[in-house]
Design a protein around this motif. Structure first.
Motif, PDB file in Angstrom:
ATOM      1  N   SER A   1       0.814  -1.224   0.000  1.00 38.78           N
ATOM      2  CA  SER A   1       0.000   0.000   0.000  1.00 38.78           C
ATOM      3  C   SER A   1       0.845   1.271   0.000  1.00 38.78           C
ATOM      4  N   GLN A   2       2.113   1.148  -0.311  1.00 39.65           N
ATOM      5  CA  GLN A   2       2.976   2.329  -0.397  1.00 39.65           C
ATOM      6  C   GLN A   2       2.495   3.233  -1.526  1.00 39.65           C
ATOM      7  N   PRO A   3       2.614   4.546  -1.344  1.00 35.51           N
ATOM      8  CA  PRO A   3       2.259   5.445  -2.453  1.00 35.51           C
ATOM      9  C   PRO A   3       3.251   5.279  -3.602  1.00 35.51           C
ATOM     10  N   GLY A   4       2.801   5.677  -4.772  1.00 32.59           N
ATOM     11  CA  GLY A   4       3.668   5.573  -5.936  1.00 32.59           C
ATOM     12  C   GLY A   4       3.338   4.347  -6.762  1.00 32.59           C
TER      13      GLY A   4
ATOM     14  N   ALA B   1       2.717   0.772  -8.097  1.00 30.65           N
ATOM     15  CA  ALA B   1       2.270  -0.402  -7.335  1.00 30.65           C
ATOM     16  C   ALA B   1       2.919  -1.696  -7.800  1.00 30.65           C
ATOM     17  N   LEU B   2       3.213  -1.825  -9.092  1.00 35.04           N
ATOM     18  CA  LEU B   2       3.764  -3.087  -9.599  1.00 35.04           C
ATOM     19  C   LEU B   2       5.117  -3.445  -8.983  1.00 35.04           C
ATOM     20  N   PRO B   3       6.018  -2.486  -8.749  1.00 36.71           N
ATOM     21  CA  PRO B   3       7.269  -2.870  -8.083  1.00 36.71           C
ATOM     22  C   PRO B   3       7.034  -3.506  -6.699  1.00 36.71           C
ATOM     23  N   ALA B   4       6.017  -3.040  -5.998  1.00 38.47           N
ATOM     24  CA  ALA B   4       5.705  -3.616  -4.684  1.00 38.47           C
ATOM     25  C   ALA B   4       5.179  -5.043  -4.826  1.00 38.47           C
ATOM     26  N   VAL B   5       4.328  -5.269  -5.816  1.00 31.31           N
ATOM     27  CA  VAL B   5       3.809  -6.624  -6.059  1.00 31.31           C
ATOM     28  C   VAL B   5       4.960  -7.552  -6.410  1.00 31.31           C
ATOM     29  N   ARG B   6       5.832  -7.094  -7.286  1.00 28.41           N
ATOM     30  CA  ARG B   6       6.991  -7.905  -7.668  1.00 28.41           C
ATOM     31  C   ARG B   6       7.875  -8.204  -6.451  1.00 28.41           C
ATOM     32  N   ALA B   7       8.075  -7.210  -5.610  1.00 27.88           N
ATOM     33  CA  ALA B   7       8.912  -7.396  -4.423  1.00 27.88           C
ATOM     34  C   ALA B   7       8.305  -8.427  -3.471  1.00 27.88           C
ATOM     35  N   VAL B   8       6.992  -8.398  -3.311  1.00 32.22           N
ATOM     36  CA  VAL B   8       6.328  -9.376  -2.437  1.00 32.22           C
ATOM     37  C   VAL B   8       6.506 -10.789  -2.997  1.00 32.22           C
ATOM     38  N   VAL B   9       6.291 -10.957  -4.294  1.00 29.08           N
ATOM     39  CA  VAL B   9       6.445 -12.282  -4.913  1.00 29.08           C
ATOM     40  C   VAL B   9       7.888 -12.766  -4.739  1.00 29.08           C
ATOM     41  N   ARG B  10       8.830 -11.892  -4.984  1.00 31.25           N
ATOM     42  CA  ARG B  10      10.241 -12.281  -4.837  1.00 31.25           C
ATOM     43  C   ARG B  10      10.598 -12.579  -3.389  1.00 31.25           C
ATOM     44  N   ARG B  11      10.022 -11.826  -2.458  1.00 31.41           N
ATOM     45  CA  ARG B  11      10.288 -12.092  -1.031  1.00 31.41           C
ATOM     46  C   ARG B  11       9.739 -13.457  -0.628  1.00 31.41           C
ATOM     47  N   PHE B  12       8.530 -13.771  -1.051  1.00 31.64           N
ATOM     48  CA  PHE B  12       7.949 -15.082  -0.740  1.00 31.64           C
ATOM     49  C   PHE B  12       8.836 -16.193  -1.302  1.00 31.64           C
ATOM     50  N   ALA B  13       9.299 -16.015  -2.539  1.00 34.49           N
ATOM     51  CA  ALA B  13      10.152 -17.034  -3.155  1.00 34.49           C
ATOM     52  C   ALA B  13      11.474 -17.159  -2.405  1.00 34.49           C
ATOM     53  N   ALA B  14      12.067 -16.036  -2.035  1.00 32.64           N
ATOM     54  CA  ALA B  14      13.335 -16.078  -1.297  1.00 32.64           C
ATOM     55  C   ALA B  14      13.149 -16.743   0.065  1.00 32.64           C
ATOM     56  N   GLU B  15      12.058 -16.412   0.752  1.00 29.94           N
ATOM     57  CA  GLU B  15      11.783 -17.048   2.045  1.00 29.94           C
ATOM     58  C   GLU B  15      11.590 -18.549   1.875  1.00 29.94           C
ATOM     59  N   ALA B  16      10.845 -18.944   0.853  1.00 33.63           N
ATOM     60  CA  ALA B  16      10.570 -20.371   0.628  1.00 33.63           C
ATOM     61  C   ALA B  16      11.841 -21.136   0.304  1.00 33.63           C
ATOM     62  N   ALA B  17      12.773 -20.489  -0.396  1.00 33.09           N
ATOM     63  CA  ALA B  17      14.013 -21.154  -0.803  1.00 33.09           C
ATOM     64  C   ALA B  17      15.094 -21.110   0.272  1.00 33.09           C
ATOM     65  N   SER B  18      14.866 -20.344   1.323  1.00 32.69           N
ATOM     66  CA  SER B  18      15.874 -20.199   2.382  1.00 32.69           C
ATOM     67  C   SER B  18      15.913 -21.450   3.258  1.00 32.69           C
ATOM     68  N   PRO B  19      17.016 -21.663   3.969  1.00 26.20           N
ATOM     69  CA  PRO B  19      17.073 -22.805   4.891  1.00 26.20           C
ATOM     70  C   PRO B  19      15.940 -22.782   5.924  1.00 26.20           C
TER      71      PRO B  19
ATOM     72  N   ALA C   1      -3.544  -3.570  -4.894  1.00 26.42           N
ATOM     73  CA  ALA C   1      -2.320  -3.063  -5.516  1.00 26.42           C
ATOM     74  C   ALA C   1      -2.403  -3.157  -7.039  1.00 26.42           C
ATOM     75  N   LEU C   2      -2.976  -4.235  -7.541  1.00 25.81           N
ATOM     76  CA  LEU C   2      -3.088  -4.411  -8.991  1.00 25.81           C
ATOM     77  C   LEU C   2      -4.111  -3.455  -9.606  1.00 25.81           C
ATOM     78  N   VAL C   3      -5.167  -3.146  -8.877  1.00 27.11           N
ATOM     79  CA  VAL C   3      -6.133  -2.138  -9.351  1.00 27.11           C
ATOM     80  C   VAL C   3      -5.425  -0.787  -9.466  1.00 27.11           C
ATOM     81  N   ARG C   4      -4.635  -0.443  -8.464  1.00 26.72           N
ATOM     82  CA  ARG C   4      -3.854   0.806  -8.524  1.00 26.72           C
ATOM     83  C   ARG C   4      -2.885   0.776  -9.703  1.00 26.72           C
ATOM     84  N   ALA C   5      -2.229  -0.370  -9.885  1.00 26.29           N
ATOM     85  CA  ALA C   5      -1.262  -0.491 -10.987  1.00 26.29           C
ATOM     86  C   ALA C   5      -1.957  -0.285 -12.333  1.00 26.29           C
ATOM     87  N   ARG C   6      -3.136  -0.846 -12.497  1.00 21.99           N
ATOM     88  CA  ARG C   6      -3.855  -0.679 -13.771  1.00 21.99           C
ATOM     89  C   ARG C   6      -4.297   0.778 -13.943  1.00 21.99           C
TER      90      ARG C   6
END
Length: 194
Positions: free
Chosen positions: A75-78, A80-98, A139-144
């Motif tokens: 929900s950061q201003p500015g 929105a897609l970079p935030a969505v991408r960051a969340v997806v990448r964070r989830f993937a990094a967490e899942a791949a971590s020890p 976030a995706l509604v904002r991005a669109r």
């Protein structure tokens, strides 16, 4: 006169959450909880209810800790897609971590272990998923609206696809010895946002 509690219920709930997260519901006995929490069985029952009630409270605590982070990220201003991408990448990094491989996500673990036969657990899992989907959708509604996401993309459908991807990433990340598997899947899914 009522006795005062000789332990911190908040700390005990956090400790129970950690044990359930590490071992799962079925593999955690009341005796395990007594030993891990360092409090008596009667105190556990009097404070939290039975094992199932304690588990559901721990699951709530887990969601309470994760939800504000997601809300803040998405929900950061500015743009929105970079935030969505960051969340997806964070989830993937967490899942791949020890740590991710060791414990996974408590909500996803609950979905796999309890939700098929436990209506109360299923409701909590569904509530968590609905919350994540709503945050992604917003976030995706904002991005669109900001021209970042193509006008022919349905923000609700994309949010649902990302929700399913994120849950799958968590399952595969926990079970796979190849961290590239989840990272590659996340990156391929993100190309759908272009």
């Amino acid at each position: 006169m009522a006795r005062t509690k000789e332990f911190d219920p908040d700390a005990a709930l956090q400790s129970a959450l950690e044990l359930f997260w590490r071992r799962g519901y079925e593999a955690t006995s009341i005796a395990d909880l007594v030993e891990h929490l360092g409090i008596g069985r009667a105190s556990i029952y009097a404070t939290f209810g039975n094992k199932h009630e304690l588990y559901l409270k721990a699951l709530d605590r887990y969601a309470e800790g994760r939800d504000p982070l997601l809300l803040d990220e998405l929900s950061q201003p500015g743009p929105a897609l970079p935030a969505v991408r960051a969340v997806v990448r964070r989830f993937a990094a967490e899942a791949a971590s020890p740590e991710g491989r060791l414990h996974g996500c408590l909500v996803t673990n609950t979905a796999a272990e309890l939700a098929p036969h436990d209506p109360a657990a299923a409701r909590q899992v569904e509530s968590s998923w609905e919350h994540l989907e709503t945050l992604l959708h917003s976030a995706l509604v904002r991005a669109r609206a900001q021209g970042e996401l193509s006008g022919d993309r349905d923000p609700r459908a994309v949010a649902r696809m990302l929700l399913v991807l994120l849950q799958g990433v968590r399952i595969v990340g926990k079970a796979s010895s190849d961290p590239a598997r989840v990272r590659d899947a996340a990156e391929q899914a993100l190309t759908l946002l272009d």
